[in-house]
Design a protein around this motif. Sequence first.
Motif, PDB file in Angstrom:
ATOM      1  N   UNK A  13      62.384  53.671  43.877  1.00 16.47           N
ATOM      2  CA  UNK A  13      62.197  52.221  43.850  1.00 16.47           C
ATOM      3  C   UNK A  13      62.108  51.728  42.404  1.00 16.47           C
ATOM      4  N   UNK A  14      61.235  52.359  41.620  1.00 22.68           N
ATOM      5  CA  UNK A  14      61.066  51.949  40.220  1.00 22.68           C
ATOM      6  C   UNK A  14      62.332  52.191  39.401  1.00 22.68           C
ATOM      7  N   UNK A  15      62.980  53.326  39.635  1.00 23.72           N
ATOM      8  CA  UNK A  15      64.226  53.619  38.922  1.00 23.72           C
ATOM      9  C   UNK A  15      65.309  52.599  39.233  1.00 23.72           C
ATOM     10  N   UNK A  16      65.395  52.189  40.493  1.00 18.83           N
ATOM     11  CA  UNK A  16      66.366  51.163  40.872  1.00 18.83           C
ATOM     12  C   UNK A  16      66.046  49.813  40.256  1.00 18.83           C
ATOM     13  N   UNK A  39      65.952  56.846  53.401  1.00 22.68           N
ATOM     14  CA  UNK A  39      64.820  56.187  52.740  1.00 22.68           C
ATOM     15  C   UNK A  39      65.049  56.053  51.235  1.00 22.68           C
ATOM     16  N   UNK A  40      65.660  57.058  50.637  1.00 19.95           N
ATOM     17  CA  UNK A  40      65.989  56.984  49.211  1.00 19.95           C
ATOM     18  C   UNK A  40      66.939  55.807  48.968  1.00 19.95           C
ATOM     19  N   UNK A  41      67.960  55.690  49.807  1.00 19.75           N
ATOM     20  CA  UNK A  41      68.913  54.579  49.688  1.00 19.75           C
ATOM     21  C   UNK A  41      68.190  53.248  49.842  1.00 19.75           C
ATOM     22  N   UNK A  42      67.342  53.138  50.847  1.00 18.83           N
ATOM     23  CA  UNK A  42      66.617  51.900  51.113  1.00 18.83           C
ATOM     24  C   UNK A  42      65.686  51.529  49.955  1.00 18.83           C
ATOM     25  N   UNK A  43      64.870  52.474  49.501  1.00 17.67           N
ATOM     26  CA  UNK A  43      63.926  52.190  48.421  1.00 17.67           C
ATOM     27  C   UNK A  43      64.653  51.858  47.117  1.00 17.67           C
ATOM     28  N   UNK A  44      65.700  52.591  46.805  1.00 21.79           N
ATOM     29  CA  UNK A  44      66.465  52.313  45.585  1.00 21.79           C
ATOM     30  C   UNK A  44      67.105  50.936  45.620  1.00 21.79           C
ATOM     31  N   UNK A  45      67.689  50.586  46.769  1.00 21.44           N
ATOM     32  CA  UNK A  45      68.323  49.270  46.899  1.00 21.44           C
ATOM     33  C   UNK A  45      67.309  48.138  46.817  1.00 21.44           C
ATOM     34  N   UNK A  46      66.183  48.292  47.480  1.00 21.49           N
ATOM     35  CA  UNK A  46      65.174  47.228  47.442  1.00 21.49           C
ATOM     36  C   UNK A  46      64.686  47.011  46.006  1.00 21.49           C
ATOM     37  N   UNK A 142      75.155  47.414  47.055  1.00 19.29           N
ATOM     38  CA  UNK A 142      74.980  48.114  48.337  1.00 19.29           C
ATOM     39  C   UNK A 142      76.140  49.082  48.568  1.00 19.29           C
ATOM     40  N   UNK A 143      77.349  48.637  48.276  1.00 11.89           N
ATOM     41  CA  UNK A 143      78.522  49.502  48.480  1.00 11.89           C
ATOM     42  C   UNK A 143      78.446  50.724  47.564  1.00 11.89           C
ATOM     43  N   UNK A 144      78.204  50.514  46.274  1.00  6.82           N
ATOM     44  CA  UNK A 144      78.150  51.637  45.332  1.00  6.82           C
ATOM     45  C   UNK A 144      76.988  52.570  45.642  1.00  6.82           C
ATOM     46  N   UNK A 145      75.834  52.018  46.033  1.00  2.73           N
ATOM     47  CA  UNK A 145      74.680  52.856  46.358  1.00  2.73           C
ATOM     48  C   UNK A 145      74.958  53.707  47.596  1.00  2.73           C
ATOM     49  N   UNK A 146      75.605  53.120  48.577  1.00  2.00           N
ATOM     50  CA  UNK A 146      75.950  53.866  49.788  1.00  2.00           C
ATOM     51  C   UNK A 146      76.929  54.988  49.467  1.00  2.00           C
ATOM     52  N   UNK A 147      77.913  54.688  48.642  1.00  2.00           N
ATOM     53  CA  UNK A 147      78.869  55.725  48.218  1.00  2.00           C
ATOM     54  C   UNK A 147      78.132  56.848  47.490  1.00  2.00           C
ATOM     55  N   UNK A 148      77.209  56.495  46.592  1.00  2.00           N
ATOM     56  CA  UNK A 148      76.455  57.514  45.851  1.00  2.00           C
ATOM     57  C   UNK A 148      75.621  58.373  46.799  1.00  2.00           C
TER      58      UNK A 148
END
Length: 165
Positions: A13-16, A39-46, A142-148
């Motif tokens: 979350x903080x890194x995002x 959860x990593x995807x969700x927290x990073x995106x938020x 969201x697209x790039x994070x999902x791809x990652x």
Amino acid sequence: MSGAEWAILGGTFLGGAIPWLEVVMVIPAGILAGANPFLVLLFGLVGNLLTVWLAAYFGAQIRNWWVERRTRRREAKPESAAVSAKKAARQQRVNRIMAKWGMPGIAILGPLGLGTQLSALAAVALGVRARSAFLWVGAATVVWATIAAVLSVLGISALGIGAAN
């Protein structure tokens, strides 16, 4: 969930949220550390989208204040024809860049190099509404994070590194 997984999610979350430390970098790190990929995807995106929204909103507020200030100063002090021509040429250059690449170009390239927060700020500085800038940059993020995330899970599975949840 263990305390270690919460720590990983908090770090994601903080890194995002930190400018230039984008979700395309922190999501693979969180997944590799062993946290649940969703959860990593969700927290990073938020974390990231929160700061993108703040950058777009406050960037638009600052731009509006600046435009009003500049207008008041111009009314109080007329400028020479040479200065007017120079400012018009600069504005034409900005318009050409936006015409060539537009908001999609800024949004797509943002998470990869410019930074999502800076992309949102650049968009509102060029006159894009804060909501529009946030939606474009947010969608691309969201697209790039999902791809990652997907590539990270596939890579971990293919290499047999740890246990990807």
